[in-house]
Design a protein around this motif. Structure first.
Motif, PDB file in Angstrom:
ATOM      1  N   GLY A  93       0.823  -1.211   0.000  1.00 32.97           N
ATOM      2  CA  GLY A  93       0.000   0.000   0.000  1.00 32.97           C
ATOM      3  C   GLY A  93       0.854   1.257   0.000  1.00 32.97           C
ATOM      4  N   HIS A  94       1.945   1.230   0.758  1.00 33.48           N
ATOM      5  CA  HIS A  94       2.844   2.383   0.827  1.00 33.48           C
ATOM      6  C   HIS A  94       3.509   2.629  -0.528  1.00 33.48           C
ATOM      7  CE1 HIS A  94       5.117   5.353   3.100  1.00 33.48           C
ATOM      8  NE2 HIS A  94       6.202   4.960   2.450  1.00 33.48           N
ATOM      9  N   VAL A  95       3.986   1.564  -1.159  1.00 32.71           N
ATOM     10  CA  VAL A  95       4.608   1.683  -2.483  1.00 32.71           C
ATOM     11  C   VAL A  95       3.591   2.223  -3.483  1.00 32.71           C
ATOM     12  CG1 VAL A  95       5.580   0.356  -4.421  1.00 32.71           C
ATOM     13  CG2 VAL A  95       6.407  -0.043  -2.090  1.00 32.71           C
ATOM     14  N   ALA A  96       2.365   1.731  -3.435  1.00 35.06           N
ATOM     15  CA  ALA A  96       1.321   2.219  -4.338  1.00 35.06           C
ATOM     16  C   ALA A  96       1.052   3.704  -4.105  1.00 35.06           C
ATOM     17  CB  ALA A  96       0.038   1.402  -4.157  1.00 35.06           C
ATOM     18  N   ALA A  97       1.051   4.139  -2.839  1.00 30.38           N
ATOM     19  CA  ALA A  97       0.837   5.561  -2.536  1.00 30.38           C
ATOM     20  C   ALA A  97       1.997   6.406  -3.063  1.00 30.38           C
ATOM     21  CB  ALA A  97       0.667   5.768  -1.028  1.00 30.38           C
ATOM     22  N   LEU A  98       3.214   5.933  -2.891  1.00 28.26           N
ATOM     23  CA  LEU A  98       4.373   6.666  -3.410  1.00 28.26           C
ATOM     24  C   LEU A  98       4.338   6.741  -4.932  1.00 28.26           C
ATOM     25  CD1 LEU A  98       7.212   5.305  -1.092  1.00 28.26           C
ATOM     26  CD2 LEU A  98       6.145   7.572  -1.023  1.00 28.26           C
ATOM     27  N   ARG A  99       3.951   5.644  -5.575  1.00 27.23           N
ATOM     28  CA  ARG A  99       3.837   5.666  -7.042  1.00 27.23           C
ATOM     29  C   ARG A  99       2.774   6.660  -7.482  1.00 27.23           C
ATOM     30  NH1 ARG A  99       4.901  -0.599  -7.971  1.00 27.23           N
ATOM     31  NH2 ARG A  99       7.129  -0.407  -8.294  1.00 27.23           N
ATOM     32  N   GLY A 100       1.684   6.751  -6.728  1.00 25.40           N
ATOM     33  CA  GLY A 100       0.646   7.726  -7.038  1.00 25.40           C
ATOM     34  C   GLY A 100       1.168   9.144  -6.953  1.00 25.40           C
ATOM     35  N   ILE A 101       1.967   9.424  -5.916  1.00 24.86           N
ATOM     36  CA  ILE A 101       2.567  10.751  -5.762  1.00 24.86           C
ATOM     37  C   ILE A 101       3.497  11.044  -6.943  1.00 24.86           C
ATOM     38  CG2 ILE A 101       4.191  12.112  -4.365  1.00 24.86           C
ATOM     39  CD1 ILE A 101       3.000  10.566  -1.906  1.00 24.86           C
ATOM     40  N   ILE A 102       4.316  10.071  -7.297  1.00 22.72           N
ATOM     41  CA  ILE A 102       5.255  10.242  -8.405  1.00 22.72           C
ATOM     42  C   ILE A 102       4.507  10.437  -9.717  1.00 22.72           C
ATOM     43  CG2 ILE A 102       7.019   9.052  -9.792  1.00 22.72           C
ATOM     44  CD1 ILE A 102       7.889   7.758  -7.035  1.00 22.72           C
ATOM     45  N   ASN A 103       3.488   9.627  -9.945  1.00 26.16           N
ATOM     46  CA  ASN A 103       2.706   9.747 -11.183  1.00 26.16           C
ATOM     47  C   ASN A 103       2.026  11.110 -11.270  1.00 26.16           C
ATOM     48  OD1 ASN A 103       3.473   7.212 -12.019  1.00 26.16           O
ATOM     49  ND2 ASN A 103       1.635   6.221 -11.243  1.00 26.16           N
ATOM     50  N   THR A 104       1.525  11.621 -10.154  1.00 22.95           N
ATOM     51  CA  THR A 104       0.910  12.933 -10.148  1.00 22.95           C
ATOM     52  C   THR A 104       1.939  13.997 -10.513  1.00 22.95           C
ATOM     53  OG1 THR A 104      -0.714  12.267  -8.500  1.00 22.95           O
ATOM     54  CG2 THR A 104      -0.304  14.630  -8.711  1.00 22.95           C
ATOM     55  N   ALA A 105       3.132  13.883  -9.963  1.00 22.96           N
ATOM     56  CA  ALA A 105       4.185  14.862 -10.262  1.00 22.96           C
ATOM     57  C   ALA A 105       4.587  14.780 -11.735  1.00 22.96           C
ATOM     58  CB  ALA A 105       5.404  14.609  -9.370  1.00 22.96           C
ATOM     59  N   VAL A 106       4.701  13.574 -12.261  1.00 24.08           N
ATOM     60  CA  VAL A 106       5.077  13.405 -13.665  1.00 24.08           C
ATOM     61  C   VAL A 106       3.969  13.945 -14.566  1.00 24.08           C
ATOM     62  CG1 VAL A 106       5.490  11.676 -15.474  1.00 24.08           C
ATOM     63  CG2 VAL A 106       6.642  11.471 -13.269  1.00 24.08           C
ATOM     64  N   ASP A 107       2.720  13.627 -14.236  1.00 18.44           N
ATOM     65  CA  ASP A 107       1.592  14.133 -15.031  1.00 18.44           C
ATOM     66  C   ASP A 107       1.550  15.657 -14.984  1.00 18.44           C
ATOM     67  OD1 ASP A 107       0.910  11.521 -15.607  1.00 18.44           O
ATOM     68  OD2 ASP A 107      -0.747  11.431 -14.166  1.00 18.44           O
ATOM     69  N   HIS A 108       1.809  16.228 -13.817  1.00 14.94           N
ATOM     70  CA  HIS A 108       1.809  17.678 -13.668  1.00 14.94           C
ATOM     71  C   HIS A 108       2.934  18.307 -14.503  1.00 14.94           C
ATOM     72  CE1 HIS A 108       1.276  21.612 -11.861  1.00 14.94           C
ATOM     73  NE2 HIS A 108       2.567  21.623 -11.571  1.00 14.94           N
ATOM     74  N   ASP A 109       4.104  17.671 -14.448  1.00 15.79           N
ATOM     75  CA  ASP A 109       5.260  18.158 -15.218  1.00 15.79           C
ATOM     76  C   ASP A 109       4.993  18.085 -16.703  1.00 15.79           C
ATOM     77  OD1 ASP A 109       7.933  19.203 -15.321  1.00 15.79           O
ATOM     78  OD2 ASP A 109       8.613  17.209 -15.917  1.00 15.79           O
ATOM     79  N   ASP A 110       4.347  17.002 -17.149  1.00 16.20           N
ATOM     80  CA  ASP A 110       4.021  16.847 -18.570  1.00 16.20           C
ATOM     81  C   ASP A 110       3.018  17.903 -19.044  1.00 16.20           C
ATOM     82  OD1 ASP A 110       5.707  14.685 -18.758  1.00 16.20           O
ATOM     83  OD2 ASP A 110       4.111  13.181 -18.665  1.00 16.20           O
ATOM     84  N   ALA A 111       2.154  18.361 -18.130  1.00 11.18           N
ATOM     85  CA  ALA A 111       1.134  19.351 -18.478  1.00 11.18           C
ATOM     86  C   ALA A 111       1.727  20.759 -18.622  1.00 11.18           C
ATOM     87  CB  ALA A 111       0.025  19.353 -17.443  1.00 11.18           C
ATOM     88  N   LEU A 112       2.924  20.954 -18.061  1.00 15.07           N
ATOM     89  CA  LEU A 112       3.530  22.301 -18.117  1.00 15.07           C
ATOM     90  C   LEU A 112       4.093  22.623 -19.446  1.00 15.07           C
ATOM     91  CD1 LEU A 112       5.267  22.479 -14.659  1.00 15.07           C
ATOM     92  CD2 LEU A 112       3.138  23.526 -15.335  1.00 15.07           C
TER      93      LEU A 112
END
Length: 112
Positions: A93-112
């Motif tokens: 669950g912790h790894v999945a939460a960290l991946r979610g945080i990373i994916n959000t950051a990557v998605d946000h970066d891609d949107a810039l």
């Protein structure tokens, strides 16, 4: 040695502050890759003192995440540690939460 842990489909992302401190997440990651791990190996891999490693193992054991055994081999006593089912679920669950945080950051970066 057990198979390497990966995200299990349906794993609920749950950030776990008990696992998150750097030495503990590293400790749990090593334990997730094996059935049982010797104290000496953990100490070497994590570059922790006996007392620091013992404290982390005790904290995780009190939470029900780790099981420790102290088998005797002649005059020498060793310590081995293993993740419990609850520990494996918490780590997944912790790894999945960290991946979610990373994916959000990557998605946000891609949107810039």
């Amino acid at each position: 040695m057990a198979a390497r842990m990966t995200d299990t489909p349906g794993t609920e992302p749950r950030f776990d502050p008990l696992i998150h401190p750097s030495p503990r997440i590293s400790l749990v990651a090593i334990l997730a890759a094996a059935d049982w791990v010797d104290f000496a190996y953990l100490k070497e891999q994590l570059a922790l003192s006996d007392s620091a490693l013992s404290k982390h193992l005790s904290t995780l054991e009190a939470a029900g995440y780790v099981d420790t055994r102290r088998p005797s081999t002649g005059r020498r006593r060793s310590v081995r540690a293993s993740l419990t089912t609850a520990g494996r679920a918490a780590f997944a669950g912790h790894v999945a939460a960290l991946r979610g945080i990373i994916n959000t950051a990557v998605d946000h970066d891609d949107a810039l």
